[in-house]
Design a protein around this motif. Structure first.
Motif, PDB file in Angstrom:
ATOM      1  N   GLY A  72       0.813  -1.203   0.000  1.00  0.00           N
ATOM      2  CA  GLY A  72       0.000   0.000   0.000  1.00  0.00           C
ATOM      3  C   GLY A  72       0.847   1.254   0.000  1.00  0.00           C
ATOM      4  O   GLY A  72       1.955   1.271   0.544  1.00  0.00           O
ATOM      5  N   MET A  73       0.294   2.321  -0.599  1.00  0.00           N
ATOM      6  CA  MET A  73       1.028   3.582  -0.704  1.00  0.00           C
ATOM      7  C   MET A  73       0.066   4.685  -1.127  1.00  0.00           C
ATOM      8  O   MET A  73      -1.063   4.418  -1.535  1.00  0.00           O
ATOM      9  CB  MET A  73       2.145   3.465  -1.739  1.00  0.00           C
ATOM     10  N   LYS A  74       0.512   5.935  -1.038  1.00  0.00           N
ATOM     11  CA  LYS A  74      -0.264   7.036  -1.580  1.00  0.00           C
ATOM     12  C   LYS A  74       0.151   7.275  -3.027  1.00  0.00           C
ATOM     13  O   LYS A  74       1.072   6.622  -3.537  1.00  0.00           O
ATOM     14  CB  LYS A  74      -0.098   8.292  -0.735  1.00  0.00           C
ATOM     15  N   HIS A  75      -0.503   8.230  -3.679  1.00  0.00           N
ATOM     16  CA  HIS A  75      -0.288   8.397  -5.116  1.00  0.00           C
ATOM     17  C   HIS A  75       1.160   8.703  -5.480  1.00  0.00           C
ATOM     18  O   HIS A  75       1.695   8.124  -6.435  1.00  0.00           O
ATOM     19  CB  HIS A  75      -1.224   9.477  -5.669  1.00  0.00           C
ATOM     20  N   VAL A  76       1.823   9.585  -4.717  1.00  0.00           N
ATOM     21  CA  VAL A  76       3.212   9.896  -5.062  1.00  0.00           C
ATOM     22  C   VAL A  76       4.126   8.718  -4.770  1.00  0.00           C
ATOM     23  O   VAL A  76       5.209   8.593  -5.353  1.00  0.00           O
ATOM     24  CB  VAL A  76       3.699  11.175  -4.333  1.00  0.00           C
ATOM     25  N   GLY A  77       3.705   7.845  -3.865  1.00  0.00           N
ATOM     26  CA  GLY A  77       4.476   6.639  -3.604  1.00  0.00           C
ATOM     27  C   GLY A  77       4.485   5.694  -4.784  1.00  0.00           C
ATOM     28  O   GLY A  77       5.449   4.939  -4.991  1.00  0.00           O
ATOM     29  N   LEU A  78       3.415   5.719  -5.587  1.00  0.00           N
ATOM     30  CA  LEU A  78       3.373   4.868  -6.767  1.00  0.00           C
ATOM     31  C   LEU A  78       4.432   5.295  -7.783  1.00  0.00           C
ATOM     32  O   LEU A  78       4.922   4.465  -8.561  1.00  0.00           O
ATOM     33  CB  LEU A  78       1.979   4.902  -7.390  1.00  0.00           C
ATOM     34  N   ASN A  79       4.802   6.562  -7.758  1.00  0.00           N
ATOM     35  CA  ASN A  79       5.911   7.002  -8.605  1.00  0.00           C
ATOM     36  C   ASN A  79       7.199   6.276  -8.222  1.00  0.00           C
ATOM     37  O   ASN A  79       7.974   5.857  -9.077  1.00  0.00           O
ATOM     38  CB  ASN A  79       6.137   8.512  -8.460  1.00  0.00           C
ATOM     39  N   VAL A  80       7.418   6.143  -6.928  1.00  0.00           N
ATOM     40  CA  VAL A  80       8.629   5.476  -6.435  1.00  0.00           C
ATOM     41  C   VAL A  80       8.627   4.003  -6.827  1.00  0.00           C
ATOM     42  O   VAL A  80       9.669   3.413  -7.123  1.00  0.00           O
ATOM     43  CB  VAL A  80       8.731   5.624  -4.903  1.00  0.00           C
TER      44      VAL A  80
END
Length: 576
Positions: A72-80
């Protein structure tokens, strides 16, 4: 059994009931509670990873081993995590793998607005998008079924309003689903020769998913009384449409937001006079409809900036809607500010006083940019402070070295600051990096991280020693300071900036809100000694105000940190 649950809690319950056995995430608002909630189930192994890329790769490993997994992650984490995301789409999975991503339209706690639906399309991975807690639970379970049926990771997209709102769910029992690991080099080893053969598999899978989307119950048509307008919508936008319009207009509610059905949308469009798409942020559904050759309106009515609200939907659809009584008086503004006793305050005061350029990072210390401190010059993304400092220094040929620092939190440093520091050591920039170590991941609600010595469940574990780590990557000068000690802060910062080699300063003091932190007695103001110079106001502490021309300390907020006391030249601030 029926229960009232937050959307994030409902996702966790769905993961549990589906037999998820492995969870690895990085905390990020508004996704954090999913992992915190799933960690309460003893049948599930759950952890905080150093960053989202590690979390996704770990979840993939668990999937290949035959255990249903989640990250799980937030939207900017999906960039990572985008690097493994695109390739895992090619390999497919063994046991089901679900990737939770929570978008933050309106930027309640984020540095940008980002529409994660584009990742589903670009990576060619199915995405489910629940509109309430009941769907969050059901879609989490469905995601595993789709993952294993179509041999693909599945994205489960939440948003702030669905993640943090409550609705009724009906819970069920857990199923166990374990698969055997089978070695398969052509499927899982993505060297070019194998990857070329997997791409056609991905395209064939997408076609099968489109067929599924045509008949899936989660893409449903709700009839209306007036076919003048037909609305296509999803997620929280669906809730606003139903709140405003009720059963007035027919609605096509999409639960699978990628890939979307084609014939179902064409049939729906043919049944109404005017097709309207209501969605937050980008015109994702609208673009799909137009690709199908359908005339529709969407972003010409609904902005791609900020989140939607029922009133906006009512106004754009020319639908009467009672907003309810207005408040008699305006709500006073409440600008964000560091907490009373925040250990970052003394550090930023010192940096501002010395006119230091500060490349900042993501965390509660970002608040060092707001008045009255205004000590932070840039904030981009996790870890960018350290890498940016290197570029800042090199591009000016050392001219700014003695007046520029990077400031990064302990958790953020572990997330993506280490590689930037390696770059500083390797490419020899004369840079000073300040790690603000408050012994916790503060911004997202006090989650543990590799530097705290405790894991997600609060059990003792290996603790990364920041000083040793910095030495290990090639930094010889590593200093530790107490940010409550302004004189020490000032002296050490000046010494390290003057040094002709890279250095790290660790500003170490636990977050004032941690339960185990023992506070001193609150301070009080001797009105006879107070000369109204307002020096104590320069640090922006919410416990200090000016009343009748004199400083006043709110004893209910003051933790006795003593920073303001060091600023008062007249001894007006003393312990109670």
């Amino acid at each position: 059994m029926k229960q009232l649950m937050l959307g994030n809690e409902a996702v966790a319950r769905g993961l549990y009931e589906a037999g998820c056995a492995f969870v690895s995430s990085y905390p990020g608002t508004p996704s954090t509670e999913i992992t915190e909630a799933i960690a309460k189930y003893p049948e599930v192994y759950a952890e905080w990873a150093p960053n989202e890329k590690v979390a996704m790769e770990s979840a993939f490993g668990a999937s290949i081993a035959g255990r249903r997994s989640f990250c799980g992650m937030k939207h900017v984490g999906l960039n990572v995590a985008a690097d493994p995301l695109f390739t895992i789409s090619y390999t497919g999975v063994n046991a089901g793998m679900v990737i939770g991503v929570a978008d933050d339209a309106g930027m309640h706690s984020s540095q940008n607005e980002q529409d994660s639906r584009h990742y589903a399309m670009a990576a060619k991975i199915p995405m489910l998008e629940p509109a309430d807690s009941a769907e969050a639970l059901a879609f989490a379970k469905l995601a595993y079924e789709l993952s294993e049926k179509f041999d693909t990771p599945v994205l489960l997209k939440m948003c702030t309003r669905v993640s943090h709102s409550q609705s009724v769910v009906e819970t069920g029992n857990r199923i166990e689903n374990v698969k055997e690991y089978v070695k398969d080099i052509p499927k899982y080893v993505m060297m070019p020769g194998n990857a070329k053969k997997r791409h056609p598999v991905v395209e064939a899978r997408t076609r099968l998913l489109v067929e599924y989307a045509e008949t899936a119950d989660i893409n449903r048509i709700e009839s209306g009384n007036d076919n003048k307008i037909g609305i296509i919508t999803s997620s929280t936008s669906y809730q606003y449409v139903k709140e405003v319009c009720g059963d007035t207009y027919p609605v096509l509610k999409l639960g699978m937001i990628w890939p979307m059905p084609e014939q179902k949308i064409r049939n729906f469009a043919a049944s109404v006079e005017n097709l309207v798409v209501v969605e937050e942020l980008d015109g994702f559904i609208e673009a799909h409809c137009k690709d199908l050759g359908l005339a529709c309106t969407g972003k010409s009515n609904f902005s791609n900036i900020d989140e939607l609200f029922p009133l906006t939907v009512a106004q754009k659809l020319s639908t009467p809607w009672e907003i309810g009584p207005a408040l008699d008086t305006a709500i006073p503004p409440r600008p964000p500010v560091m907490c009373a006793g925040c250990p970052h305050r003394g550090l930023f005061y010192t940096l501002r006083k010395n006119k230091i350029t500060v490349l900042g990072d993501i965390g509660c210390y970002t608040l060092g940019a707001v008045a009255p401190l205004q000590a932070v010059d840039t904030v981009i993304c996790m870890g960018a402070s350290v890498s940016g400092l290197h570029g800042f220094s090199k591009s000016q040929n050392g001219a700014a070295d003695q007046k520029t620092v990077a400031v990064i939190g302990d958790s953020t440093f572990m997330h993506s600051g280490i590689t930037g520091l390696v770059n500083i050591a390797y490419n020899e920039s004369n840079a000073t990096v300040i790690i603000v170590d408050n012994s916790i991941t503060g911004m997202t609600g006090h989650q543990q991280n590799p530097t705290t010595g405790f894991n997600l469940k609060g059990d003792p574990c290996a603790k990364i020693d920041l000083e040793t780590l910095c030495h290990a990557v090639g930094i010889k000068r590593v200093r530790v300071i107490d940010p409550y000690d302004l004189a020490q802060c000032d002296a050490v910062i000046k010494e390290e900036l003057a040094a002709n080699e890279p250095s790290v300063i660790i500003s170490r003091r636990p977050c004032a809100l941690l339960k185990y932190v023992k506070h001193k007695a609150p301070l009080s103001v001797d009105a006879d000694k107070c000369v109204s110079c307002k020096a104590c106001m320069k640090i922006g502490c919410p416990a200090i105000s000016i009343v009748d021309g004199k400083a006043k300390v709110d004893a209910t907020q003051c933790v006795g940190c003593g920073v303001c006391e060091q600023l008062c030249k007249f001894g007006a601030l003393t312990e109670v």
